[in-house]
Write a protein that holds these residues in place. Structure first.
Motif, PDB file in Angstrom:
ATOM      1  N   GLU A 274      -5.717  -7.036   3.076  1.00  0.00           N
ATOM      2  CA  GLU A 274      -7.069  -6.555   3.360  1.00  0.00           C
ATOM      3  C   GLU A 274      -7.098  -5.604   4.555  1.00  0.00           C
ATOM      4  O   GLU A 274      -7.923  -4.697   4.599  1.00  0.00           O
ATOM      5  CB  GLU A 274      -8.022  -7.725   3.559  1.00  0.00           C
TER       6      GLU A 274
ATOM      7  N   ARG B  22      -5.072  -3.345   5.076  1.00  0.00           N
ATOM      8  CA  ARG B  22      -4.731  -2.032   4.508  1.00  0.00           C
ATOM      9  C   ARG B  22      -5.700  -1.633   3.397  1.00  0.00           C
ATOM     10  O   ARG B  22      -5.421  -0.756   2.604  1.00  0.00           O
ATOM     11  CB  ARG B  22      -3.309  -2.049   3.972  1.00  0.00           C
ATOM     12  N   ARG B  23      -6.825  -2.323   3.338  1.00  0.00           N
ATOM     13  CA  ARG B  23      -7.878  -2.054   2.346  1.00  0.00           C
ATOM     14  C   ARG B  23      -7.397  -2.236   0.910  1.00  0.00           C
ATOM     15  O   ARG B  23      -7.782  -1.488   0.015  1.00  0.00           O
ATOM     16  CB  ARG B  23      -8.475  -0.679   2.553  1.00  0.00           C
ATOM     17  N   VAL B  24      -6.529  -3.220   0.728  1.00  0.00           N
ATOM     18  CA  VAL B  24      -6.090  -3.603  -0.610  1.00  0.00           C
ATOM     19  C   VAL B  24      -6.827  -4.896  -0.943  1.00  0.00           C
ATOM     20  O   VAL B  24      -6.602  -5.926  -0.319  1.00  0.00           O
ATOM     21  CB  VAL B  24      -4.560  -3.827  -0.676  1.00  0.00           C
TER      22      VAL B  24
ATOM     23  N   HIS C  77      -5.066  -0.167  -4.721  1.00  0.00           N
ATOM     24  CA  HIS C  77      -6.210  -0.625  -3.935  1.00  0.00           C
ATOM     25  C   HIS C  77      -6.658  -2.033  -4.332  1.00  0.00           C
ATOM     26  O   HIS C  77      -7.546  -2.594  -3.718  1.00  0.00           O
ATOM     27  CB  HIS C  77      -7.373   0.373  -4.032  1.00  0.00           C
ATOM     28  N   ARG C  78      -6.033  -2.607  -5.366  1.00  0.00           N
ATOM     29  CA  ARG C  78      -6.314  -3.993  -5.758  1.00  0.00           C
ATOM     30  C   ARG C  78      -5.026  -4.639  -6.248  1.00  0.00           C
ATOM     31  O   ARG C  78      -4.171  -3.964  -6.819  1.00  0.00           O
ATOM     32  CB  ARG C  78      -7.333  -4.052  -6.896  1.00  0.00           C
TER      33      ARG C  78
ATOM     34  N   CYS D 245      -7.741  -8.192  -2.969  1.00  0.00           N
ATOM     35  CA  CYS D 245      -6.846  -9.081  -3.702  1.00  0.00           C
ATOM     36  C   CYS D 245      -7.539 -10.381  -4.061  1.00  0.00           C
ATOM     37  O   CYS D 245      -8.507 -10.787  -3.447  1.00  0.00           O
ATOM     38  CB  CYS D 245      -5.581  -9.353  -2.901  1.00  0.00           C
TER      39      CYS D 245
ATOM     40  N   ALA E 240       0.820  -1.210   0.000  1.00  0.00           N
ATOM     41  CA  ALA E 240       0.000   0.000   0.000  1.00  0.00           C
ATOM     42  C   ALA E 240       0.854   1.259   0.000  1.00  0.00           C
ATOM     43  O   ALA E 240       0.566   2.219  -0.718  1.00  0.00           O
ATOM     44  CB  ALA E 240      -0.948  -0.008   1.199  1.00  0.00           C
TER      45      ALA E 240
END
Length: 91
Positions: free
Chosen positions: A68, A70-72, A45-46, A74, A39
């Protein structure tokens, strides 16, 4: 090196290739920090996590949890383990 030294010691190595330069983070606890590393460095973000079946089974859930957190978002894609699978035909 004592146990406490191993916990606090990490290092970033810059790898130079024909495609450019990229960092490799080496050290204790880096796997659980991968969400922060990705991040912070990539600002994404993906992402896609690509691993062989063995590595995905051992570490996939930890990597996804870290990303997840870190709001990524995947997705994990796996392939059969072994050198025979590392070909363009198997992609």
């Amino acid at each position: 090196m004592t146990g406490s030294d191993a916990v606090s010691r990490s290092e970033t190595i810059n790898v130079h290739s024909r495609a450019g330069t990229y960092p490799v983070h080496v050290g204790h606890g880096q796997l659980d920090r991968i969400g922060s590393i990705v991040a912070d460095l990539a600002g994404i973000h993906r992402c896609a996590v690509i691993a062989d079946d063995t590595v995905a089974e051992l570490y996939g859930a930890r990597v996804i949890r870290s990303l997840e957190a870190r709001r990524v978002g995947c997705a994990i894609f796996t392939f059969a383990a072994g050198e025979a699978q590392k070909t363009r035909k198997s992609w």
